[in-house]
Design a protein around this motif. Structure first.
Motif, mmCIF file in Angstrom:
data_model
loop_
_atom_site.group_PDB
_atom_site.id
_atom_site.type_symbol
_atom_site.label_atom_id
_atom_site.label_comp_id
_atom_site.label_asym_id
_atom_site.label_seq_id
_atom_site.Cartn_x
_atom_site.Cartn_y
_atom_site.Cartn_z
ATOM 1 N N GLY A 1 0.805 -1.228 0.000
ATOM 2 C CA GLY A 1 0.000 0.000 0.000
ATOM 3 C C GLY A 1 0.832 1.269 0.000
ATOM 4 N N TYR A 2 0.134 2.400 0.051
ATOM 5 C CA TYR A 2 0.756 3.718 -0.070
ATOM 6 C C TYR A 2 0.506 4.518 1.207
ATOM 7 C CZ TYR A 2 1.423 8.506 -1.529
ATOM 8 O OH TYR A 2 1.845 9.795 -1.593
ATOM 9 N N PRO A 3 1.427 5.360 1.701
ATOM 10 C CA PRO A 3 2.804 5.519 1.215
ATOM 11 C C PRO A 3 3.690 4.360 1.651
ATOM 12 C CG PRO A 3 2.444 6.959 3.098
ATOM 13 C CD PRO A 3 1.142 6.250 2.834
ATOM 14 N N GLY A 4 4.610 4.008 0.783
ATOM 15 C CA GLY A 4 5.339 2.770 0.964
ATOM 16 C C GLY A 4 6.490 2.831 1.947
ATOM 17 N N GLY A 5 7.104 4.010 2.093
ATOM 18 C CA GLY A 5 8.293 4.117 2.943
ATOM 19 C C GLY A 5 8.072 3.598 4.358
ATOM 20 N N PRO A 6 7.092 4.158 5.056
ATOM 21 C CA PRO A 6 6.864 3.697 6.431
ATOM 22 C C PRO A 6 6.517 2.208 6.488
ATOM 23 C CG PRO A 6 5.712 5.765 6.012
ATOM 24 C CD PRO A 6 6.255 5.306 4.694
ATOM 25 N N ALA A 7 5.788 1.696 5.485
ATOM 26 C CA ALA A 7 5.384 0.283 5.479
ATOM 27 C C ALA A 7 6.606 -0.628 5.315
ATOM 28 C CB ALA A 7 4.381 0.038 4.344
ATOM 29 N N ILE A 8 7.518 -0.280 4.392
ATOM 30 C CA ILE A 8 8.739 -1.087 4.211
ATOM 31 C C ILE A 8 9.605 -0.992 5.460
ATOM 32 C CG2 ILE A 8 10.924 -1.235 2.917
ATOM 33 C CD1 ILE A 8 9.466 -0.928 0.400
ATOM 34 N N ASP A 9 9.715 0.216 6.004
ATOM 35 C CA ASP A 9 10.496 0.451 7.218
ATOM 36 C C ASP A 9 10.049 -0.512 8.335
ATOM 37 O OD1 ASP A 9 12.080 1.601 9.178
ATOM 38 O OD2 ASP A 9 11.419 3.649 8.823
ATOM 39 N N ARG A 10 8.727 -0.614 8.519
ATOM 40 C CA ARG A 10 8.173 -1.487 9.569
ATOM 41 C C ARG A 10 8.440 -2.963 9.287
ATOM 42 N NH1 ARG A 10 3.972 2.162 9.698
ATOM 43 N NH2 ARG A 10 2.850 1.024 8.079
ATOM 44 N N LEU A 11 8.121 -3.400 8.051
ATOM 45 C CA LEU A 11 8.249 -4.818 7.700
ATOM 46 C C LEU A 11 9.714 -5.262 7.712
ATOM 47 C CD1 LEU A 11 6.739 -7.366 6.802
ATOM 48 C CD2 LEU A 11 6.932 -6.568 4.430
ATOM 49 N N ALA A 12 10.612 -4.331 7.309
ATOM 50 C CA ALA A 12 12.038 -4.673 7.210
ATOM 51 C C ALA A 12 12.618 -5.089 8.560
ATOM 52 C CB ALA A 12 12.813 -3.475 6.654
ATOM 53 N N ARG A 13 12.019 -4.604 9.639
ATOM 54 C CA ARG A 13 12.537 -4.942 10.979
ATOM 55 C C ARG A 13 12.447 -6.428 11.267
ATOM 56 N NH1 ARG A 13 9.474 0.042 13.399
ATOM 57 N NH2 ARG A 13 10.736 1.575 12.316
ATOM 58 N N GLU A 14 11.515 -7.126 10.572
ATOM 59 C CA GLU A 14 11.336 -8.564 10.814
ATOM 60 C C GLU A 14 12.098 -9.411 9.801
ATOM 61 O OE1 GLU A 14 7.063 -8.862 10.534
ATOM 62 O OE2 GLU A 14 6.967 -7.063 11.791
ATOM 63 N N GLY A 15 12.830 -8.762 8.886
ATOM 64 C CA GLY A 15 13.468 -9.528 7.813
ATOM 65 C C GLY A 15 14.985 -9.502 7.869
ATOM 66 N N ASP A 16 15.595 -10.304 6.973
ATOM 67 C CA ASP A 16 17.052 -10.395 6.880
ATOM 68 C C ASP A 16 17.528 -9.496 5.725
ATOM 69 O OD1 ASP A 16 19.687 -11.023 6.477
ATOM 70 O OD2 ASP A 16 19.345 -13.147 6.003
ATOM 71 N N PRO A 17 18.280 -8.428 6.035
ATOM 72 C CA PRO A 17 18.698 -7.493 4.984
ATOM 73 C C PRO A 17 19.710 -8.092 4.003
ATOM 74 C CG PRO A 17 19.692 -6.903 7.087
ATOM 75 C CD PRO A 17 18.721 -8.012 7.368
ATOM 76 N N GLU A 18 20.247 -9.295 4.339
ATOM 77 C CA GLU A 18 21.205 -9.913 3.424
ATOM 78 C C GLU A 18 20.623 -11.110 2.690
ATOM 79 O OE1 GLU A 18 24.619 -10.347 5.947
ATOM 80 O OE2 GLU A 18 24.770 -8.156 6.042
ATOM 81 N N ALA A 19 19.324 -11.309 2.833
ATOM 82 C CA ALA A 19 18.682 -12.469 2.198
ATOM 83 C C ALA A 19 18.735 -12.377 0.677
ATOM 84 C CB ALA A 19 17.242 -12.584 2.679
ATOM 85 N N PHE A 20 18.575 -11.184 0.148
ATOM 86 C CA PHE A 20 18.605 -10.982 -1.308
ATOM 87 C C PHE A 20 19.674 -9.943 -1.633
ATOM 88 C CE2 PHE A 20 14.414 -12.475 -0.278
ATOM 89 C CZ PHE A 20 14.148 -13.417 -1.262
ATOM 90 N N ASP A 21 20.378 -10.205 -2.752
ATOM 91 C CA ASP A 21 21.471 -9.318 -3.132
ATOM 92 C C ASP A 21 20.986 -8.362 -4.229
ATOM 93 O OD1 ASP A 21 23.918 -8.174 -3.263
ATOM 94 O OD2 ASP A 21 24.809 -9.742 -4.514
ATOM 95 N N PHE A 22 20.379 -7.260 -3.821
ATOM 96 C CA PHE A 22 19.869 -6.298 -4.797
ATOM 97 C C PHE A 22 20.983 -5.348 -5.239
ATOM 98 C CE2 PHE A 22 15.645 -7.169 -2.694
ATOM 99 C CZ PHE A 22 15.136 -7.867 -3.777
ATOM 100 N N PRO A 23 20.914 -4.852 -6.512
ATOM 101 C CA PRO A 23 22.015 -4.036 -7.047
ATOM 102 C C PRO A 23 22.110 -2.652 -6.389
ATOM 103 C CG PRO A 23 20.161 -4.021 -8.563
ATOM 104 C CD PRO A 23 19.824 -5.019 -7.497
#
Ligand code: KG4
Ligand code: ZN
Length: 324
Positions: A175-197
């Motif tokens: 959903g929108y706005p996306g920044g706060p939503a990604i910020d929240r969800l990212a806390r439960e995830g592994d930032p090294e799981a995917f190697d984005f460019p």
């Protein structure tokens, strides 16, 4: 006292700021929920709501500051860049408020507002400093030698960082706005799981469009598993954006020999970015979140450094959608 108005996008904002940079009030009426059902800001809807809200928001800003219109010395308003219909509501209101009392008016560049947000409050940043501005519409690094001006050192060649957050969130179904939503969800995830460019289009420039495509492909390749990996995707995607912002900032600090850094714009509300800039080896000014996202205090704040237009010189002042 300076009364500031800001209506460049989807927030109706008014604030009262003293000549010394103390924020007496900072009112933000967000239209976020209205636009959420469309997945982004609808310009015509934004203008209409600004029109309905601007008087009440201005009255609220005065009341919260404990002042009356008679106590205001100068009116400041965002002239651009932004949505033209939305900007016109603020510019017209500011002109009317100022003209009725013969007050001077200061037209302000919205981006200048973000650049000087850290000059407000009890511990203002002193020029010279470097500023990273990352918002929904703009992403750039600027050098500030005197607070009336800023020199752009590098900028995004395609999407803004906030746009990357918003488009990523949409791909992840957040959903929108996306920044706060990604910020929240990212806390439960592994930032090294995917190697984005982390694309590097130039020493101090940014590019985020390839990153968005990489997320799209990752989601497509995961198929049904994408939903259960959403937190890892969000964390890795956010890490890639923050890495790109911080690496260019580090390069700019080194190249310019800058000794102070300030950050601004909606993306400066991001918790990972706020932490990451704290690890740079210069003192960093990180404004409170309500001074990072769009607000009128930063507009009134910037006006302190600019030459006001005396009444009636501003009566034919126009808003401008493009960068000033
Ligand atoms: O400065 P701003 O309020 O408006 C513009 O001038 O564009 O920035 C809005 C942008 C949006 O793209 C929003 O998703 C992003 O800032 N944003 C965030 C966060 N809060 C707002 N991005 C990442 N993390 C956040 N916590
Ligand atoms: Zn902004």
């Amino acid at each position: 006292m300076i009364l500031g108005l800001e209506t460049s996008c989807d927030d109706t904002c008014a604030a009262v700021v003293s000549e010394e940079g103390q924020v007496a009030s900072n009112v933000i009426a967000s239209q976020g929920l209205l636009h959420a059902r469309y997945g982004g800001v609808v310009p015509e809807i934004a203008s209409r709501h600004h029109l309905e809200l601007v008087d009440a928001v201005t009255a609220d800003a005065l009341e919260r500051a404990g002042v009356r219109l008679d106590d205001i010395d100068t009116v400041a308003v965002t002239r651009g860049p932004g949505l033209i219909g939305a900007l016109l509501v603020g510019v017209s209101s500011a002109k009317a408020l100022a003209a009725a009392r013969g007050l001077p008016l200061v037209p302000v560049d919205h981006l200048h507002g973000h650049v000087v947000a850290s000059t407000l409050g009890d511990h203002p940043v002193e020029p010279p400093y470097l500023c990273l501005v990352a918002s929904g519409g703009h992403t750039f690094l600027a050098r500030v030698d005197e607070p009336a001006r800023y020199e752009v050192l590098g900028q995004t060649l395609d999407d803004a960082a906030g746009e990357a957050f918003d488009k990523g969130a949409r791909l992840l179904g957040l959903g929108y706005p996306g920044g706060p939503a990604i910020d929240r969800l990212a806390r439960e995830g592994d930032p090294e799981a995917f190697d984005f460019p982390r694309s590097a289009p130039g020493e101090l420039d940014f590019s985020f469009s390839g990153l968005k495509t990489a997320l799209l492909y990752a989601i497509r390749d995961l198929g049904d598993a994408a939903e259960s990996r959403a937190a890892d995707l969000a964390a890795s995607y956010q890490r890639a954006i923050v890495d790109a912002l911080v690496s260019r900032t580090r390069a700019a600090l080194r190249r310019e020999g800058a000794e102070r850094l300030a950050i601004g714009g909606g993306v400066a509300a991001n918790s990972e970015l706020r932490e990451a800039v704290g690890r740079l080896d210069v003192p960093v000014w990180v404004p409170p979140v309500e001074l990072c996202t769009d607000n009128a205090a930063m507009i009134a704040g910037a006006a302190r450094f600019l030459e006001p237009l005396p009444y009636p010189e501003y009566l034919d002042l126009d808003a401008t959608a493009r960068r000033l």
